[in-house]
Design a protein around this motif. Structure first.
Motif, PDB file in Angstrom:
ATOM      1  N   ALA A 197       0.791  -1.147  -0.068  1.00 43.05           N
ATOM      2  CA  ALA A 197      -0.067   0.075  -0.049  1.00 43.05           C
ATOM      3  C   ALA A 197       0.879   1.238   0.059  1.00 43.05           C
ATOM      4  N   LEU A 198       1.834   1.239  -0.716  1.00 42.73           N
ATOM      5  CA  LEU A 198       2.700   2.320  -1.087  1.00 42.73           C
ATOM      6  C   LEU A 198       2.533   3.084  -2.281  1.00 42.73           C
ATOM      7  N   PRO A 199       2.789   4.174  -2.688  1.00 39.25           N
ATOM      8  CA  PRO A 199       2.712   4.865  -4.042  1.00 39.25           C
ATOM      9  C   PRO A 199       3.841   4.396  -4.798  1.00 39.25           C
ATOM     10  N   PRO A 200       3.717   4.289  -6.212  1.00 38.58           N
ATOM     11  CA  PRO A 200       4.905   3.712  -6.794  1.00 38.58           C
ATOM     12  C   PRO A 200       6.152   4.693  -7.189  1.00 38.58           C
ATOM     13  N   THR A 201       7.258   4.517  -6.304  1.00 43.06           N
ATOM     14  CA  THR A 201       8.301   5.461  -6.108  1.00 43.06           C
ATOM     15  C   THR A 201       9.015   5.192  -7.423  1.00 43.06           C
ATOM     16  N   PRO A 202       9.737   6.412  -8.012  1.00 45.31           N
ATOM     17  CA  PRO A 202      10.463   6.219  -9.109  1.00 45.31           C
ATOM     18  C   PRO A 202      11.659   5.033  -9.291  1.00 45.31           C
ATOM     19  N   GLY A 203      11.528   4.568 -10.544  1.00 40.00           N
ATOM     20  CA  GLY A 203      12.287   3.439 -10.758  1.00 40.00           C
ATOM     21  C   GLY A 203      11.689   2.060 -10.773  1.00 40.00           C
ATOM     22  N   GLN A 204      11.971   1.139 -10.354  1.00 38.26           N
ATOM     23  CA  GLN A 204      11.581  -0.180 -10.290  1.00 38.26           C
ATOM     24  C   GLN A 204      10.748  -0.441  -9.146  1.00 38.26           C
ATOM     25  N   SER A 205       9.888  -1.457  -9.065  1.00 41.97           N
ATOM     26  CA  SER A 205       8.884  -1.712  -7.927  1.00 41.97           C
ATOM     27  C   SER A 205       9.768  -2.270  -6.984  1.00 41.97           C
ATOM     28  N   ILE A 206       9.661  -1.859  -5.512  1.00 43.09           N
ATOM     29  CA  ILE A 206      10.212  -2.264  -4.392  1.00 43.09           C
ATOM     30  C   ILE A 206      10.345  -3.950  -4.275  1.00 43.09           C
ATOM     31  N   GLN A 214       9.467   6.362 -15.091  1.00 44.74           N
ATOM     32  CA  GLN A 214       9.672   7.688 -14.774  1.00 44.74           C
ATOM     33  C   GLN A 214       8.805   8.833 -14.298  1.00 44.74           C
ATOM     34  N   ASP A 215       7.822   8.768 -14.958  1.00 43.95           N
ATOM     35  CA  ASP A 215       6.738   9.710 -14.634  1.00 43.95           C
ATOM     36  C   ASP A 215       5.975   8.987 -13.487  1.00 43.95           C
ATOM     37  N   ILE A 216       5.543  10.166 -12.665  1.00 38.96           N
ATOM     38  CA  ILE A 216       4.767   9.556 -11.527  1.00 38.96           C
ATOM     39  C   ILE A 216       3.698  10.472 -11.130  1.00 38.96           C
TER      40      ILE A 216
END
Length: 646
Positions: free
Chosen positions: A340-349, A580-582
């Motif tokens: 339940a985290l926003p999609p931070t830049p780069g690849q998924s956690i 790249q784009d969030i």
């Protein structure tokens, strides 16, 4: 004396490595100087920083060399002596050097262009470009005289190797024994192993000046380090504010009616969530369907008739009609549903290193005494799923748990969905027999190219290999699973949650076409949940807290999602992103944060994915930064890490 030492270095089997080292280090130095000139306006020119640029830079050039030389070391080691001194081999070695030098020159040219665009060495954006090769190649062809540049680089490579021929020649004039070569090769190949374990790309970041840190790296090493770490540093590439300001704003955004912050410390975002009344300790089955766009269902206007089972279930379920996925890849969906985290830049956690012991949906259920399971029909090493879920409070069950007799059909992605559901039913029965309720997250695979599935299940033949066939087969398999589950003694006490990981297509008219993120969500439990429609705007990260709210669970939360049932009107928002784009959408307006610290605001069309530019909205911008910078901060600083549960 100096000439004698040079002669000894070159007049042995591994002499060509000296030539390669001189070329790589020389070209790296010239590249660093060229980038320094390009970035002079933002450079801190203190003597200490210049020492960092060239001293630390040389260290990382040597680290890059340790990796780059591996193929040549292996070649020089294994080549028999009489073959190595043959004329054909000598020409082959020179030709190979032309290729290696061309690659170094091409990398240097690429770094120049990349720095001009992003003010940085290679990073995950460069890795990301490999995922969109066709678009990137076309853009380069339209922007630069590619033919002339490549021809020029090849000509320079040929000239350099022609000049280096006298330095290469002594190597193939000397005899070499296997035992001696093996010892030298072992020592040389130990260097990249040591580099892998002892060197980290962040070790170059010794200055407060970003340009100094970037110039202290090596482009080749940075590219592969970015691929390994799978993230973009938020503060370096995206619009940002001081961390304390961001975290204070984030606390106001996270506060909800049912939650209370545990600490006044702005860096601590943990909240106690409380609901009145007893908890409903029901089993939960969460099915994340591969690539299930909302517009595949008749419930959202589709007329192809490819989801009859899901459409029938929708009429008996609580249907959330306004849900939007976080991203365009499975790992993004798994990240949103589990963390339940926003999609931070780069690849998924899910695919990043150091992603263990995070607060997850599986953690909440496991802390309540549930058997938290992640079930996948393929081999879970793909996309790092086994490690991620296994390290974050889930028990992983994948293809290895099935024998050949249990499998009706499989392709490269895994077994057919019906066989996955058979495996899931077996695991659920085992949990109940062991006296535990279960939380089972099932990830399907059949709605994925090549769209193959068992014959005789639906009226679209498997050899059609069509998207419609893949969707309809997955729909049939879900319906068959529900019918089999209805015969189980635990059925009446089970919530079935059906959603998607992402849409089938992410391409649209804009960078973030909102219509390409719309996915379905239904909660089915005929003895407990009244059928109905929830039309409120909802992000994929809201599913976990909303589900826990349905169960009336009290818990300590680190989630960034909302319980949509209790959220005050007007606070709805969604997060959508590419690598790249969030994007952050609220009140009908979409703020898009992009590399180079760019921010733009658009008015998106939810029907066709188009968008119209709007003036900057400071409040929307600041909220977007707070959500994304805050999420990046928490992961980087390990703020929400938890001790493993027994």
């Amino acid at each position: 004396m100096l000439k004698e030492k040079q002669s000894r270095l070159l007049a042995n089997r591994f002499g060509p490595l000296v030539v390669l080292a001189a070329l790589l280090l020389g070209l790296s130095l010239l590249t660093r100087i060229a980038l320094l000139v390009l970035a002079h306006a933002n450079m801190d020119w203190s003597p200490l920083n210049l020492l960092r640029v060239f001293g630390v830079g040389l260290f990382f050039d040597l680290v890059a060399l340790s990796y780059f030389m591996i193929p040549l070391v292996v070649y020089l080691w294994l080549m028999p002596d009489r073959w190595y001194r043959h004329r054909i081999q000598t020409w082959w070695l020179q030709l190979s050097f032309v290729g290696l030098v061309f690659l170094l020159l091409f990398t240097a040219a690429g770094e120049w262009v990349f720095w001009g665009e992003f003010g940085s060495r290679f990073n995950f954006i460069a890795v990301d470009y490999l995922l969109y090769t066709q678009e990137v190649v076309r853009n380069i062809q339209e922007s630069y005289p590619v033919g002339a540049i490549l021809s020029g680089l090849l000509l320079v490579a040929l000239v350099l190797i022609w000049l280096c021929r006298p330095a290469l020649r002594p190597s193939w004039q000397q005899a070499s024994r296997w035992q001696a070569r093996t010892g030298v090769a072992a020592l040389l190949l130990l260097l990249p192993v040591l580099s892998y374990w002892l060197v980290d790309y962040k070790q170059k970041d010794l200055s407060s000046n970003t340009v100094v840190n970037q110039l202290s790296g090596n482009g080749i090493y940075e590219f592969f380090a970015a691929n390994r770490n799978n993230e973009l540093d938020y503060a370096t590439f995206y619009a940002s504010e001081p961390d304390e300001k961001v975290l204070r704003r984030l606390r106001t955004l996270l506060k909800t009616p049912e939650s209370t912050f545990i600490s006044e410390d702005p860096r601590q975002l943990a909240r106690t969530v409380r609901y009145p009344g007893p908890e409903k300790r029901m089993n939960v089955v969460l099915i994340s369907v591969e690539s299930l766009s909302a517009d595949f269902m008749a419930s959202f206007g589709n007329t192809q008739g490819i989801t009859p089972q899901l459409d029938a279930l929708a009429k008996q379920s609580l249907m959330y009609t306004n849900l939007y996925a976080s991203g365009t890849r499975t790992v993004r969906g798994l990240e949103a549903l589990s963390l339940a985290l926003p999609p931070t830049p780069g690849q998924s956690i899910v695919r990043r290193p150091d992603n263990e012991n995070l607060f997850s949906l599986g953690y909440v259920f496991r802390s309540k005494g549930y058997d938290s399971q992640f079930l996948y029909g393929g081999y879970g090493y793909f996309d790092n799923m086994n490690h991620f879920f296994g390290s974050n409070s889930y028990r992983v069950v994948d293809r290895t748990a099935l024998s050949d007799k249990d499998v009706h059909f499989e392709n490269v992605w895994g077994v057919a969905d019906e066989d996955l559901f058979t495996l899931a039913l077996r695991q659920m029965d085992q949990s109940v027999a062991g006296g535990k309720p279960f939380f089972s997250h099932i990830m399907t695979t059949s709605n994925h190219r090549p769209f193959t599935y068992p014959a005789g299940r639906i009226d679209i033949p498997p050899d059609s290999k069509s998207r419609e066939g893949g969707v309809k087969y997955t729909d049939w398999a879900i319906g068959d699973f529900i019918r089999r589950a209805q015969k189980k003694p635990w059925f009446d006490n089970t919530l079935f949650v059906i959603t998607a990981d992402h849409c089938a297509s992410s391409a649209g008219k804009t960078d973030l076409p909102v219509d390409r993120y719309h996915i379905p969500l239904m909660v089915y439990a005929p003895k407990v949940i009244q059928p109905g429609v929830m039309p409120r705007l909802m992000a994929q990260v809201d599913l976990a807290p909303t589900l826990l709210g349905l169960l009336n669970f009290s818990y300590t939360s680190h989630f960034f999602g909302y319980d949509i049932a209790t959220l005050e009107p007007g606070r709805e928002r969604i997060f959508i992103a590419t690598y790249q784009d969030i994007g952050y959408l609220k009140d009908g307006k979409l703020a898009i944060l992009s590399p180079r610290k760019q921010v733009k605001t658009v008015l998106p069309n939810f029907s066709d994915g188009s968008a119209v530019g709007l003036p900057d909205d400071p409040a929307l911008r600041d909220d977007a930064i707070a959500w994304y910078q805050g999420a990046s901060y928490l992961f980087r600083n390990k703020t929400s890490r938890l001790p493993p549960l027994p």
